[in-house]
Design a protein around this motif. Structure first.
Motif, PDB file in Angstrom:
ATOM      1  N   VAL A   5     -33.060 -18.650 -15.015  1.00 46.43           N
ATOM      2  CA  VAL A   5     -32.107 -18.015 -13.910  1.00 46.43           C
ATOM      3  C   VAL A   5     -31.574 -16.816 -14.082  1.00 46.43           C
ATOM      4  O   VAL A   5     -30.878 -16.923 -15.132  1.00 46.43           O
ATOM      5  N   ARG A   6     -31.731 -15.684 -13.587  1.00 49.02           N
ATOM      6  CA  ARG A   6     -30.993 -14.589 -13.883  1.00 49.02           C
ATOM      7  C   ARG A   6     -29.687 -14.223 -12.784  1.00 49.02           C
ATOM      8  O   ARG A   6     -30.135 -14.038 -11.518  1.00 49.02           O
ATOM      9  N   LEU A   7     -28.654 -14.173 -13.544  1.00 50.46           N
ATOM     10  CA  LEU A   7     -27.320 -14.222 -12.777  1.00 50.46           C
ATOM     11  C   LEU A   7     -27.001 -12.659 -12.933  1.00 50.46           C
ATOM     12  O   LEU A   7     -27.155 -12.118 -13.827  1.00 50.46           O
ATOM     13  N   ALA A   8     -26.095 -12.383 -11.797  1.00 51.71           N
ATOM     14  CA  ALA A   8     -25.768 -11.065 -11.893  1.00 51.71           C
ATOM     15  C   ALA A   8     -24.271 -10.893 -11.043  1.00 51.71           C
ATOM     16  O   ALA A   8     -24.188 -11.893 -10.191  1.00 51.71           O
ATOM     17  N   PRO A   9     -23.242 -10.136 -11.367  1.00 47.81           N
ATOM     18  CA  PRO A   9     -22.011 -10.260 -10.831  1.00 47.81           C
ATOM     19  C   PRO A   9     -22.235 -10.238  -9.356  1.00 47.81           C
ATOM     20  O   PRO A   9     -22.778  -9.071  -8.906  1.00 47.81           O
ATOM     21  N   LEU A  10     -21.320 -10.917  -8.537  1.00 44.36           N
ATOM     22  CA  LEU A  10     -21.640 -10.599  -7.123  1.00 44.36           C
ATOM     23  C   LEU A  10     -20.962  -9.341  -6.709  1.00 44.36           C
ATOM     24  O   LEU A  10     -21.197  -8.779  -5.639  1.00 44.36           O
ATOM     25  N   ALA A  45     -12.078 -12.379   4.220  1.00 49.25           N
ATOM     26  CA  ALA A  45     -12.071 -11.215   3.355  1.00 49.25           C
ATOM     27  C   ALA A  45     -11.344 -11.799   2.063  1.00 49.25           C
ATOM     28  O   ALA A  45     -11.769 -11.372   0.949  1.00 49.25           O
ATOM     29  N   GLU A  46     -10.440 -12.564   2.285  1.00 43.59           N
ATOM     30  CA  GLU A  46      -9.583 -13.224   1.234  1.00 43.59           C
ATOM     31  C   GLU A  46     -10.597 -14.210   0.547  1.00 43.59           C
ATOM     32  O   GLU A  46     -10.321 -14.115  -0.847  1.00 43.59           O
ATOM     33  N   GLN A  47     -11.416 -14.760   1.212  1.00 47.08           N
ATOM     34  CA  GLN A  47     -12.073 -15.922   0.439  1.00 47.08           C
ATOM     35  C   GLN A  47     -13.154 -15.113  -0.494  1.00 47.08           C
ATOM     36  O   GLN A  47     -13.508 -15.375  -1.637  1.00 47.08           O
ATOM     37  N   LEU A  48     -13.921 -13.823   0.066  1.00 51.38           N
ATOM     38  CA  LEU A  48     -14.772 -13.165  -0.862  1.00 51.38           C
ATOM     39  C   LEU A  48     -13.853 -12.436  -2.070  1.00 51.38           C
ATOM     40  O   LEU A  48     -14.496 -12.405  -3.057  1.00 51.38           O
ATOM     41  N   GLU A  49     -12.546 -11.966  -1.871  1.00 46.02           N
ATOM     42  CA  GLU A  49     -11.838 -11.412  -2.907  1.00 46.02           C
ATOM     43  C   GLU A  49     -11.652 -12.210  -3.989  1.00 46.02           C
ATOM     44  O   GLU A  49     -11.832 -12.043  -5.270  1.00 46.02           O
ATOM     45  N   LEU A  50     -11.369 -13.618  -3.739  1.00 46.16           N
ATOM     46  CA  LEU A  50     -11.217 -14.925  -4.676  1.00 46.16           C
ATOM     47  C   LEU A  50     -12.382 -14.987  -5.485  1.00 46.16           C
ATOM     48  O   LEU A  50     -12.580 -15.105  -6.634  1.00 46.16           O
ATOM     49  N   GLN A  53     -12.860 -12.100  -7.794  1.00 40.69           N
ATOM     50  CA  GLN A  53     -11.871 -12.065  -8.967  1.00 40.69           C
ATOM     51  C   GLN A  53     -12.324 -13.065  -9.897  1.00 40.69           C
ATOM     52  O   GLN A  53     -12.141 -13.083 -11.030  1.00 40.69           O
ATOM     53  N   ARG A  54     -12.951 -14.239  -9.525  1.00 45.95           N
ATOM     54  CA  ARG A  54     -13.311 -15.377 -10.297  1.00 45.95           C
ATOM     55  C   ARG A  54     -14.487 -15.211 -11.040  1.00 45.95           C
ATOM     56  O   ARG A  54     -15.148 -15.982 -11.661  1.00 45.95           O
ATOM     57  N   GLY A  55     -15.115 -13.963 -10.805  1.00 49.92           N
ATOM     58  CA  GLY A  55     -16.554 -13.855 -11.603  1.00 49.92           C
ATOM     59  C   GLY A  55     -17.800 -14.381 -10.851  1.00 49.92           C
ATOM     60  O   GLY A  55     -18.596 -14.789 -11.762  1.00 49.92           O
ATOM     61  N   ALA A  56     -17.694 -14.823  -9.741  1.00 50.28           N
ATOM     62  CA  ALA A  56     -18.936 -15.340  -9.045  1.00 50.28           C
ATOM     63  C   ALA A  56     -20.203 -14.508  -9.251  1.00 50.28           C
ATOM     64  O   ALA A  56     -20.090 -13.264  -9.423  1.00 50.28           O
ATOM     65  N   LYS A  57     -21.425 -15.199  -9.129  1.00 46.74           N
ATOM     66  CA  LYS A  57     -22.377 -14.546  -9.538  1.00 46.74           C
ATOM     67  C   LYS A  57     -23.491 -14.983  -8.299  1.00 46.74           C
ATOM     68  O   LYS A  57     -23.441 -15.808  -7.773  1.00 46.74           O
TER      69      LYS A  57
END
Length: 183
Positions: A5-10, A45-50, A53-57
């Motif tokens: 699996v190739r992951l990239a930053p969200l 938008a707050e959920q997306l921002e969190l 911030q937490r490095g989702a991929k």
């Protein structure tokens, strides 16, 4: 043996996430564990921002599998592809991506350029019609419309594909600093 699996930053692909709309791909945590599956919704938008911030991929293979190639669509599918492409462009222009912006801009430009090449008359119609988009997308719409004109003019003038791409990018981002204000 399956491909890794190739992951990239969200953060680089956040313009593909519509708050309140079903996800076209899954979102994973920094270690690759699934947080939100395809079809689930980022509610605010707050959920997306969190998540950012937490490095989702995102899984790049899954992201690629969601993309439709405008060159392979039926003619009756093209208007929806135009709307989707302009919506993604509008999201991109409203977020700050820093170093990932050029790559994201190229990804947003690719389907739009394919749509222009596929049916130049329908591309011109997008400029002339100018309806059906939310007001907040005016800046993106205007940039896409200017980009269509630039690409078609470049083609008539015998410009190379690279020169046409640069003209499209310039047109799309010409009002980047005021895109929020325009909406």
């Amino acid at each position: 043996m399956s491909e890794p699996v190739r992951l990239a930053p969200l953060a680089v692909y956040q313009h593909f996430v519509g708050v309140g709309s079903p996800l076209a791909f899954g979102i994973r945590d920094a270690e690759g564990r699934l947080l939100l599956a395809r079809g689930q919704v980022v509610g605010t938008a707050e959920q997306l921002e969190l998540l950012l911030q937490r490095g989702a991929k995102v899984d790049l293979a899954e992201l690629q599998s969601t993309r439709r190639d405008p060159r392979k669509l039926r003619p009756d599918e093209l208007p929806a592809c135009w709307r989707e492409s302009i919506t993604v462009a509008a999201r991109l222009l409203r977020v700050s991506l820093g170093n990932g912006f050029v790559r994201a801009l190229d990804e947003v430009a690719a389907p739009l350029l394919q749509l222009i090449a596929r049916d130049p008359d329908l591309a011109i119609f997008q400029v002339v019609r100018q309806e059906g988009m939310a007001d907040f997308q005016y800046g993106a719409q205007h940039g896409v419309h200017a980009g269509i004109a630039a690409v078609l003019a470049a083609r008539e003038l015998g410009a190379s594909a690279d020169e046409s791409l640069r003209a499209f990018r310039a047109a799309l981002t010409m009002n980047l600093s005021v895109v929020e204000l325009q909406g």
